[in-house]
Design an enzyme around this catalytic site. Sequence first.
Site, short mmCIF file in Angstrom:
data_model
loop_
_atom_site.label_atom_id
_atom_site.label_comp_id
_atom_site.label_asym_id
_atom_site.label_seq_id
_atom_site.Cartn_x
_atom_site.Cartn_y
_atom_site.Cartn_z
N CYS A 257 26.48 -11.18 36.10
CA CYS A 257 25.16 -11.00 35.48
C CYS A 257 24.53 -9.75 36.09
CB CYS A 257 24.28 -12.23 35.61
SG CYS A 257 23.68 -12.60 37.27
N ARG B 48 22.06 -16.30 36.97
CA ARG B 48 23.06 -16.83 36.05
C ARG B 48 24.48 -16.84 36.59
NH1 ARG B 48 21.79 -13.05 31.13
NH2 ARG B 48 21.47 -11.67 32.92
N ASP C 130 18.27 -14.69 30.43
CA ASP C 130 18.08 -14.48 31.86
C ASP C 130 16.81 -15.20 32.31
OD1 ASP C 130 17.76 -13.58 34.45
OD2 ASP C 130 18.24 -11.49 33.96
#
Length: 152
Positions: free
Chosen positions: A8, A14, A123
Amino acid sequence: MIKILFICHGNICRSPMAEFVMKHLVKQSSLEGSFLIDSKATSTEEIGNTMHQGTIKKLREQNIPFTAHRASQMKKEDYEKYNFIIAMDSFNYRNILRITGPDTQQKISLLMDFTPHPKDIADPWYTGNFDETFSDIFSGCTSLLEKLRKTL
C-alpha cells in the site's frame, strides 16, 4: 514456497492488515510452512513508523494476532523475491510498476481481483473506515488463499 508481498502507500494501514490477516488464514489452514508473507510501502512517508492505531484496533477486534511492525519501502529486488506482489489499489499498482519496471512475469495484481468483485480497497487513512477496509481485505485474502490452495 509461495511468497506474497502486500503493498500500500505507507505500509501502516492496509498492507500490514492484509499481511496479518493472510498469516492468520494460512495458520488456520495449517499451511504456515508453505508461505512467506510480508508487506511494504511504495512511498517513503511512513518508513520506520508502526502500524496505524486503527489497524491495530481492528486486528484486535477480530482476534487476529500480529507482531511488531515497522513500515518499509518496496525495492526493485522484491520483484524477483516474491511470487505475488499484491496492491491495495490502482494507485499503488502504478507506483509498484515505477519501482519494478514492467511486470514481465505477471506477478503484480490488486487484492480484490481475486474476488468476484474487483475494486480498489479504500485507504482508511483518509476514510477513517477500518471496518470497510478490513471487510475487503478479509474477502480478498480468503479468495487468494482459496486460489493458492489449489496449487499446493
